[in-house]
Scaffold this active site. Structure first.
Site, PDB file in Angstrom:
ATOM      1  CE  LYS A   1       7.854  -3.271  -8.833  1.00 28.61           C
ATOM      2  NZ  LYS A   1       7.090  -2.513  -8.330  1.00 28.61           N
TER       3      LYS A   1
ATOM      4  NE  ARG B   1       4.771  -2.366  -0.311  1.00 29.03           N
ATOM      5  CZ  ARG B   1       4.948  -0.992  -0.647  1.00 29.03           C
ATOM      6  NH1 ARG B   1       5.350  -0.563  -0.560  1.00 29.03           N
ATOM      7  NH2 ARG B   1       5.011  -0.916   0.704  1.00 29.03           N
TER       8      ARG B   1
ATOM      9  NE  ARG C   1       9.753  10.869  -4.744  1.00 29.98           N
ATOM     10  CZ  ARG C   1      10.646  11.880  -4.121  1.00 29.98           C
ATOM     11  NH1 ARG C   1      11.924  11.310  -4.679  1.00 29.98           N
ATOM     12  NH2 ARG C   1      10.384  13.146  -3.392  1.00 29.98           N
TER      13      ARG C   1
HETATM   14  C1  BTN Z   1       3.980  -4.224  -5.850  1.00 30.06           C
HETATM   15  O1  BTN Z   1       5.299  -4.370  -7.278  1.00 30.06           O
HETATM   16  O2  BTN Z   1       3.619  -3.739  -5.928  1.00 30.06           O
HETATM   17  C2  BTN Z   1       4.371  -5.906  -6.272  1.00 30.06           C
HETATM   18  C3  BTN Z   1       3.268  -6.647  -7.697  1.00 30.06           C
HETATM   19  C4  BTN Z   1       2.932  -8.340  -7.118  1.00 30.06           C
HETATM   20  C5  BTN Z   1       2.945  -9.191  -8.177  1.00 30.06           C
HETATM   21  C6  BTN Z   1       2.345 -10.189  -8.423  1.00 30.06           C
HETATM   22  S1  BTN Z   1       2.270 -11.610  -9.737  1.00 30.06           S
HETATM   23  C7  BTN Z   1       1.718 -12.546  -8.890  1.00 30.06           C
HETATM   24  C8  BTN Z   1       0.683 -12.083  -8.176  1.00 30.06           C
HETATM   25  N1  BTN Z   1      -0.939 -11.298  -8.730  1.00 30.06           N
HETATM   26  C9  BTN Z   1      -1.047 -10.412  -8.402  1.00 30.06           C
HETATM   27  O3  BTN Z   1      -1.968  -9.881  -8.372  1.00 30.06           O
HETATM   28  N2  BTN Z   1       0.186  -9.680  -7.514  1.00 30.06           N
HETATM   29  C10 BTN Z   1       1.327 -10.231  -7.101  1.00 30.06           C
END
Ligand code: BTN
Length: 253
Positions: A118, A59, A250
């Site tokens: 996380k 994100r 947070r």
């Molecule tokens: C976050 O923590 O900010 C979201 C992470 C999301 C990662 C997943 S891995 C599969 C899919 N493809 C990506 O490029 N991102 C999501």
């Protein structure tokens, strides 16, 4: 890695006509790939799994880095037309946590946590679909979950991994556990919205009753998600419903 693609297809396809499972050895990002397809009009329901992503995204423009074999990285793409989209990432988090382990907590709005670290993240993106007038959008739900202990990452907080609570699990088994409940959740969300997921989110809410700080400087105490998926924060100005995806939260030190 042996992916149980056929078992996943058998579990999901009765509820989702035209569903396919695709496993790629490498792709830039499963979200980017499904968004490319969606924009090109390829909006059939699909679960796209990557053994390795070269440009995984998180994100707020962040990167999502993962070692091949050490994490589960996939995206589910399907057309959805909910009356209200708010709370979708929270409902997805509930589906993932319920499908995996009772100890997993959810950190509003998009993270899976284990013991305040996380474990995984969710990235949802949408593209307009062919019947856009109906409000339908091709929805890409991307999920990254650490499965084995990650190599030292240099992150300020060490991440968590799934084998801490499920020592025997591998990425394929985790995906098999997740896939059908996730599809059911998206379908239920489309019909009923976030409200039926509110209580299920709140029992797993990692921030509940904790001091939190928002990126806009506001501080307060978190009080769970509202019926529409906003984070309720009791601040000096009273109860605020935090909805902006640009505000991150947070736990306060
Ligand atoms: C976050 O923590 O900010 C979201 C992470 C999301 C990662 C997943 S891995 C599969 C899919 N493809 C990506 O490029 N991102 C999501």
């Amino acid at each position: 890695m042996n992916w149980p693609a056929e078992a996943i297809w058998e579990a999901v396809s009765p509820a989702l006509a035209g569903f396919t499972v695709e496993v790629l050895p490498q792709v830039d990002s499963t979200n980017t790939e499904l968004m490319r397809r969606g924009r090109a009009g390829r909006t059939e329901p699909i679960l796209l799994v990557a053994q390795r992503q070269t440009a995984g995204r998180g994100r707020l423009g962040r990167q999502w880095q993962s070692e091949a074999g050490a994490s589960l990285t996939f995206s589910l793409g399907m057309v959805l037309a909910p009356a209200d989209w708010s709370g979708l990432s929270l409902a997805v988090g509930v589906a993932l946590a319920d499908a995996l382990h009772p100890r997993i907590r959810l950190k509003w709005p998009n993270d899976l946590w284990l013991d305040d670290r996380k474990l995984g993240g969710i990235l949802i993106e949408t593209a307009s679909s062919t019947d856009a007038e109906s409000g339908a959008r091709f929805t890409v739900v991307g999920v990254g979950i650490n499965v084995t202990a990650p190599a030292a990452s240099g992150l300020s907080t060490a991440p968590a991994w799934l084998q801490e609570v499920l020592p025997q699990i591998d990425a394929g088994q985790a995906l098999l556990q997740i896939a059908a409940p996730l599809v059911q959740t998206l379908q239920a969300f489309q019909t009923f919205g976030f409200a039926p997921f509110q209580a299920r989110f709140n029992v797993r809410d990692a921030l509940r009753d904790r001091a939190v700080a928002l990126t806009d400087g506001t501080t307060g105490t978190a009080h769970g998600a509202s019926e529409s998926g906003a984070l309720l924060v009791h601040t000096a100005l009273g109860m605020q419903a935090v909805t902006s995806s640009e505000v991150s939260v947070r736990p306060a030190a």
